[in-house]
Design a protein around this motif. Structure first.
Motif, mmCIF file in Angstrom:
data_model
loop_
_atom_site.group_PDB
_atom_site.id
_atom_site.type_symbol
_atom_site.label_atom_id
_atom_site.label_comp_id
_atom_site.label_asym_id
_atom_site.label_seq_id
_atom_site.Cartn_x
_atom_site.Cartn_y
_atom_site.Cartn_z
ATOM 1 N N PRO A 91 1.513 -14.982 -1.710
ATOM 2 C CA PRO A 91 0.606 -15.652 -0.778
ATOM 3 C C PRO A 91 -0.729 -14.926 -0.696
ATOM 4 C CG PRO A 91 2.243 -14.378 0.415
ATOM 5 C CD PRO A 91 2.633 -14.329 -1.034
ATOM 6 N N ARG A 92 -1.695 -15.582 -0.096
ATOM 7 C CA ARG A 92 -3.018 -14.971 0.006
ATOM 8 C C ARG A 92 -2.974 -13.682 0.823
ATOM 9 N NH1 ARG A 92 -8.283 -16.225 -0.605
ATOM 10 N NH2 ARG A 92 -7.682 -18.211 -1.518
ATOM 11 N N ASP A 93 -2.182 -13.665 1.873
ATOM 12 C CA ASP A 93 -2.121 -12.517 2.773
ATOM 13 C C ASP A 93 -0.696 -11.968 2.819
ATOM 14 O OD1 ASP A 93 -4.883 -12.789 3.782
ATOM 15 O OD2 ASP A 93 -4.114 -14.636 4.668
ATOM 16 N N PHE A 94 -0.499 -10.783 2.283
ATOM 17 C CA PHE A 94 0.824 -10.157 2.365
ATOM 18 C C PHE A 94 0.758 -8.643 2.531
ATOM 19 C CE2 PHE A 94 -0.123 -10.082 -2.189
ATOM 20 C CZ PHE A 94 0.257 -8.797 -2.551
ATOM 21 N N LEU A 95 -0.345 -8.013 2.160
ATOM 22 C CA LEU A 95 -0.401 -6.558 2.153
ATOM 23 C C LEU A 95 -0.256 -5.949 3.548
ATOM 24 C CD1 LEU A 95 -3.144 -5.809 -0.523
ATOM 25 C CD2 LEU A 95 -0.736 -5.125 -0.605
ATOM 26 N N GLU A 96 -0.914 -6.531 4.528
ATOM 27 C CA GLU A 96 -0.827 -5.980 5.880
ATOM 28 C C GLU A 96 0.588 -6.095 6.425
ATOM 29 O OE1 GLU A 96 -2.895 -6.494 10.310
ATOM 30 O OE2 GLU A 96 -3.863 -7.332 8.531
ATOM 31 N N GLN A 97 1.181 -7.267 6.304
ATOM 32 C CA GLN A 97 2.535 -7.457 6.824
ATOM 33 C C GLN A 97 3.552 -6.621 6.073
ATOM 34 O OE1 GLN A 97 3.331 -9.003 9.648
ATOM 35 N NE2 GLN A 97 1.108 -9.230 9.859
ATOM 36 N N ALA A 98 3.372 -6.486 4.766
ATOM 37 C CA ALA A 98 4.294 -5.673 3.974
ATOM 38 C C ALA A 98 4.238 -4.211 4.418
ATOM 39 C CB ALA A 98 3.967 -5.791 2.493
ATOM 40 N N PHE A 99 3.045 -3.710 4.699
ATOM 41 C CA PHE A 99 2.927 -2.324 5.132
ATOM 42 C C PHE A 99 3.482 -2.142 6.539
ATOM 43 C CE2 PHE A 99 0.822 1.491 6.730
ATOM 44 C CZ PHE A 99 1.041 2.372 5.679
ATOM 45 N N TYR A 131 0.822 -1.204 0.000
ATOM 46 C CA TYR A 131 0.000 0.000 0.000
ATOM 47 C C TYR A 131 0.863 1.264 0.000
ATOM 48 C CZ TYR A 131 -4.334 -2.607 0.846
ATOM 49 O OH TYR A 131 -5.426 -3.439 0.722
ATOM 50 N N ALA A 132 2.075 1.160 0.532
ATOM 51 C CA ALA A 132 2.974 2.312 0.535
ATOM 52 C C ALA A 132 3.401 2.690 -0.874
ATOM 53 C CB ALA A 132 4.210 2.014 1.383
ATOM 54 N N ASN A 133 3.241 1.783 -1.817
ATOM 55 C CA ASN A 133 3.600 2.023 -3.220
ATOM 56 C C ASN A 133 2.369 2.135 -4.106
ATOM 57 O OD1 ASN A 133 5.944 -0.188 -2.209
ATOM 58 N ND2 ASN A 133 6.679 1.710 -3.131
ATOM 59 N N CYS A 134 1.281 2.628 -3.521
ATOM 60 C CA CYS A 134 0.002 2.652 -4.233
ATOM 61 C C CYS A 134 -0.559 4.063 -4.263
ATOM 62 C CB CYS A 134 -0.985 1.715 -3.528
ATOM 63 S SG CYS A 134 -2.555 1.499 -4.381
ATOM 64 N N ALA A 135 -0.937 4.532 -5.440
ATOM 65 C CA ALA A 135 -1.660 5.800 -5.568
ATOM 66 C C ALA A 135 -3.145 5.542 -5.344
ATOM 67 C CB ALA A 135 -1.435 6.403 -6.946
ATOM 68 N N PHE A 136 -3.827 6.535 -4.798
ATOM 69 C CA PHE A 136 -5.260 6.418 -4.546
ATOM 70 C C PHE A 136 -5.980 7.622 -5.152
ATOM 71 C CE2 PHE A 136 -3.363 3.813 -1.244
ATOM 72 C CZ PHE A 136 -4.150 2.673 -1.279
ATOM 73 N N TYR A 137 -7.187 7.368 -5.667
ATOM 74 C CA TYR A 137 -7.952 8.377 -6.408
ATOM 75 C C TYR A 137 -9.304 8.617 -5.753
ATOM 76 C CZ TYR A 137 -4.494 7.334 -10.003
ATOM 77 O OH TYR A 137 -3.318 7.146 -10.682
#
Length: 351
Positions: A247-255, A202-208
């Motif tokens: 893996p199914r779950d990575f976004l939370e841990q990556a952030f 999410y740190a590498n994600c733009a939001f609109y």
């Protein structure tokens, strides 16, 4: 693309669950927002908030105590400091230049709490700005530059098409095809999600912000705007290889890993509309040559699991606005509050 893959792609293109205060479920227009006129009104009143939430539950089931949409996510805390350039267009306290407390929530679109973090669906970011004097301002965003619906009826038709068939437990490919054929407003976001890999972090994600809003300055002058939040870390999608093996779950841990290294920041960039730019259709992008103003910087300095986050019981209603920012006549934008209200009321009974 196979019919099954089309179904999975369409499944992810959904809007967020949100409202701060519970409103009557039969309401189409929130008390805080204007009722639209003409075609916008007719397009929105074709469906009710209850119908849309019922259809969501028909696809995903009822996950007790959880949001009916954007179910999978986690919370974060931080602050926002507005830029003086934005104050010329809006008198909102957001752009005072003072540090404002922010509660945030990242999410994966859809009502499946076990959704894969690598699926080709929209990613969401909800922000609650806690203004001086106790006022609140909400912003809800997606990582897609456009939305999939021009009117709320597209919501309903989509979820009805995605309801699993009793015989197979999967959506009927013929119903999905019929939905795609009947709703060309879905095409742009569908294409974006199919041709852009999901974010690696999410740190590498733009939001609109998707919708058009009105900025009102101290002299009462109104300017039509859209906005996006651009990450200081730069945009980085999953590679094709990572997409297959993630893996199914990575976004939370990556952030969480990233934020342990230091605060994560996004610049709020406001695009200034010109006469003729669409104001009530979030599926159509504005021309790329429009003037853009830096409106401030969002800084997040901590993150935590959903159930432990301040955002857990917050809904992020885009019509909860500070003075100096107003809604347009976009029927989808105006439909969000009553739809989120029904969703919030149902999950609140389970808390």
């Amino acid at each position: 693309m196979s019919d099954e893959n089309k179904g999975r792609a369409v499944l992810g293109m959904v809007a967020g669950d949100a409202v701060q205060a519970v409103a009557p479920s039969s309401l189409i227009w929130p008390a805080a927002g204007p009722a639209p006129n003409g075609e916008a009104a007719e397009g929105a009143r074709e469906v009710t908030a209850e119908q849309v939430v019922n259809a969501l539950e028909g696809v995903y089931g009822v996950n007790r105590g959880k949001r009916r949409n954007h179910t999978k996510g986690f919370g974060a805390l931080g602050s926002f400091v507005g830029a003086p350039e934005a104050a010329a267009y809006s008198r909102s306290a957001l752009f005072s230049g003072h540090e404002i407390e922010v509660v945030a929530r990242f999410s994966v679109a859809g009502g499946d709490p076990e959704a894969s973090d690598s699926e080709r669906s929209a990613r969401g970011l909800g922000l609650e700005f806690r203004l001086p004097g106790g006022g609140l301002h909400h912003i809800t965003m997606l990582h897609t530059p456009m939305f999939f619906a021009t009117i709320p009826k597209t919501f309903l038709d989509k979820f009805l098409a995605l309801k699993p068939a009793p015989a197979t437990g999967k959506p009927d490919p013929e119903k999905i095809k019929a939905f795609l054929d009947a709703h060309p407003d879905n095409t742009s976001q569908f294409h974006f999600l199919e041709t852009n890999n999901p974010p690696a972090n999410y740190a590498n994600c733009a939001f609109y912000g998707i919708h058009t809003f009105k900025f009102v300055n101290k002299d009462g002058k109104v300017t039509m705007v859209r906005w996006r939040f651009a990450p200081h870390d730069g945009e980085r999608p999953l590679s094709d290889t990572d997409l297959k093996s993630a893996p199914r779950d990575f976004l939370e841990q990556a952030f969480l890993a990233r934020i342990q290294q230091g605060p994560v920041r996004w610049d709020m960039l406001v695009t200034i509309g010109q006469p003729g730019d669409p104001e009530d259709d979030p599926t159509v992008l504005w021309p790329s040559d429009r003037k853009e103003v830096k409106a401030g910087t969002l800084t997040l300095f901590s993150a935590m699991p959903d159930e432990k986050a301040e955002s857990y019981e917050i809904s992020f209603d885009p019509l909860m606005m500070a003075d100096g920012i107003e809604p347009t006549n976009d029927p989808v934008l105006l439909f969000r509050s009553p739809a989120y209200s029904v969703s919030y009321a149902r999950r609140s009974r389970d808390l």
